[in-house]
Design a protein around this motif. Structure first.
Motif, PDB file in Angstrom:
ATOM      1  N   UNK A 235     -10.966  -4.731  -3.246  1.00 23.39           N
ATOM      2  CA  UNK A 235     -12.226  -5.225  -2.839  1.00 23.39           C
ATOM      3  C   UNK A 235     -12.149  -5.293  -1.049  1.00 23.39           C
ATOM      4  N   UNK A 236     -11.258  -4.211  -0.437  1.00 25.36           N
ATOM      5  CA  UNK A 236     -11.170  -4.130   1.101  1.00 25.36           C
ATOM      6  C   UNK A 236     -12.458  -3.804   1.514  1.00 25.36           C
ATOM      7  N   UNK A 237     -12.843  -4.077   2.621  1.00 25.71           N
ATOM      8  CA  UNK A 237     -14.032  -3.700   3.435  1.00 25.71           C
ATOM      9  C   UNK A 237     -15.236  -3.737   2.920  1.00 25.71           C
ATOM     10  N   UNK A 238     -15.428  -5.170   2.467  1.00 27.08           N
ATOM     11  CA  UNK A 238     -16.556  -5.578   1.981  1.00 27.08           C
ATOM     12  C   UNK A 238     -17.208  -6.832   2.363  1.00 27.08           C
ATOM     13  N   UNK A 239     -16.764  -7.253   3.806  1.00 28.97           N
ATOM     14  CA  UNK A 239     -17.410  -8.379   4.599  1.00 28.97           C
ATOM     15  C   UNK A 239     -17.228  -9.640   3.676  1.00 28.97           C
ATOM     16  N   UNK A 240     -16.177  -9.853   2.971  1.00 28.78           N
ATOM     17  CA  UNK A 240     -16.047 -11.164   2.083  1.00 28.78           C
ATOM     18  C   UNK A 240     -15.685 -12.125   3.163  1.00 28.78           C
ATOM     19  N   UNK A 241     -16.199 -13.385   3.136  1.00 31.58           N
ATOM     20  CA  UNK A 241     -16.015 -14.551   3.706  1.00 31.58           C
ATOM     21  C   UNK A 241     -15.253 -15.616   3.156  1.00 31.58           C
TER      22      UNK A 241
ATOM     23  N   UNK B 114      -2.598  -7.722 -11.422  1.00 29.99           N
ATOM     24  CA  UNK B 114      -1.165  -7.263 -10.842  1.00 29.99           C
ATOM     25  C   UNK B 114      -1.419  -6.992  -9.334  1.00 29.99           C
ATOM     26  N   UNK B 115      -2.534  -6.297  -9.095  1.00 36.70           N
ATOM     27  CA  UNK B 115      -2.573  -5.937  -7.637  1.00 36.70           C
ATOM     28  C   UNK B 115      -4.143  -6.158  -7.049  1.00 36.70           C
ATOM     29  N   UNK B 116      -4.048  -6.857  -5.969  1.00 35.21           N
ATOM     30  CA  UNK B 116      -5.256  -7.339  -5.373  1.00 35.21           C
ATOM     31  C   UNK B 116      -5.465  -7.008  -4.001  1.00 35.21           C
ATOM     32  N   UNK B 117      -6.423  -6.226  -3.585  1.00 29.84           N
ATOM     33  CA  UNK B 117      -6.509  -5.526  -2.223  1.00 29.84           C
ATOM     34  C   UNK B 117      -7.695  -6.268  -1.644  1.00 29.84           C
ATOM     35  N   UNK B 118      -7.761  -7.291  -0.627  1.00 29.05           N
ATOM     36  CA  UNK B 118      -8.611  -7.833  -0.102  1.00 29.05           C
ATOM     37  C   UNK B 118      -8.730  -7.552   1.451  1.00 29.05           C
ATOM     38  N   UNK B 119      -8.051  -6.650   1.669  1.00 25.36           N
ATOM     39  CA  UNK B 119      -7.805  -6.143   3.434  1.00 25.36           C
ATOM     40  C   UNK B 119      -9.348  -5.904   4.171  1.00 25.36           C
ATOM     41  N   UNK B 120      -9.224  -6.218   5.515  1.00 25.66           N
ATOM     42  CA  UNK B 120     -10.447  -5.903   6.241  1.00 25.66           C
ATOM     43  C   UNK B 120     -11.700  -6.490   5.776  1.00 25.66           C
ATOM     44  N   UNK B 121     -11.715  -7.731   5.340  1.00 27.01           N
ATOM     45  CA  UNK B 121     -12.787  -8.492   5.152  1.00 27.01           C
ATOM     46  C   UNK B 121     -12.714  -9.545   6.155  1.00 27.01           C
ATOM     47  N   UNK B 122     -13.533 -10.676   6.097  1.00 24.62           N
ATOM     48  CA  UNK B 122     -13.732 -11.746   7.048  1.00 24.62           C
ATOM     49  C   UNK B 122     -13.203 -13.156   6.366  1.00 24.62           C
ATOM     50  N   UNK B 123     -12.138 -12.922   5.616  1.00 27.32           N
ATOM     51  CA  UNK B 123     -11.435 -14.456   4.995  1.00 27.32           C
ATOM     52  C   UNK B 123     -10.984 -15.106   5.996  1.00 27.32           C
ATOM     53  N   UNK B 124     -10.907 -16.333   6.183  1.00 30.82           N
ATOM     54  CA  UNK B 124     -10.253 -17.065   7.170  1.00 30.82           C
ATOM     55  C   UNK B 124      -9.308 -17.963   6.617  1.00 30.82           C
ATOM     56  N   UNK B 125      -9.466 -18.364   5.055  1.00 34.02           N
ATOM     57  CA  UNK B 125      -8.568 -19.204   4.466  1.00 34.02           C
ATOM     58  C   UNK B 125      -8.354 -18.949   3.020  1.00 34.02           C
ATOM     59  N   UNK B 126      -7.040 -19.179   2.484  1.00 33.84           N
ATOM     60  CA  UNK B 126      -6.889 -18.983   1.164  1.00 33.84           C
ATOM     61  C   UNK B 126      -5.945 -20.113   0.905  1.00 33.84           C
ATOM     62  N   UNK B 127      -6.132 -20.875  -0.368  1.00 34.39           N
ATOM     63  CA  UNK B 127      -5.377 -21.905  -0.687  1.00 34.39           C
ATOM     64  C   UNK B 127      -5.074 -21.638  -2.251  1.00 34.39           C
ATOM     65  N   UNK B 128      -4.115 -22.803  -2.616  1.00 36.46           N
ATOM     66  CA  UNK B 128      -3.673 -22.967  -3.896  1.00 36.46           C
ATOM     67  C   UNK B 128      -4.845 -22.745  -5.083  1.00 36.46           C
ATOM     68  N   UNK B 129      -5.807 -23.207  -4.621  1.00 36.38           N
ATOM     69  CA  UNK B 129      -6.994 -23.271  -5.623  1.00 36.38           C
ATOM     70  C   UNK B 129      -7.484 -21.829  -5.704  1.00 36.38           C
ATOM     71  N   UNK B 130      -7.339 -21.009  -4.849  1.00 37.03           N
ATOM     72  CA  UNK B 130      -7.707 -19.586  -4.998  1.00 37.03           C
ATOM     73  C   UNK B 130      -6.856 -18.638  -5.617  1.00 37.03           C
TER      74      UNK B 130
END
Length: 75
Positions: free
Chosen positions: A7-13, A26-42
């Protein structure tokens, strides 16, 4: 069951909530988005199956990434 998600380059916030329904992810690609935080719940529901997580190019605060899962690679 889906094991690799790109899900890279999708402007996810925010972390896509639908991903927690993928217990064998197994593998999660979230690079080049607009994420500012991730927590245990995620990420915690993904459990021990998540081995590779890419967050490169997001604007994560150090304190925003609070997760304790057994990944072999965090980028």
């Amino acid at each position: 069951t889906l094991q690799n998600v790109e899900l890279s380059n999708n402007k996810l916030t925010e972390f896509p909530a639908c991903l927690i329904s993928l217990p064998l992810l197994n593998r999660l690609l979230l690079g080049e988005n607009q994420l500012s935080s991730l927590g245990n719940s995620s990420l915690a529901p993904l459990g021990p199956s998540l081995n590779y997580l890419s967050l490169t190019g997001n604007h994560l605060e150090v304190s925003a990434f609070e997760v304790d899962i057994g990944m072999s690679h965090l980028d």
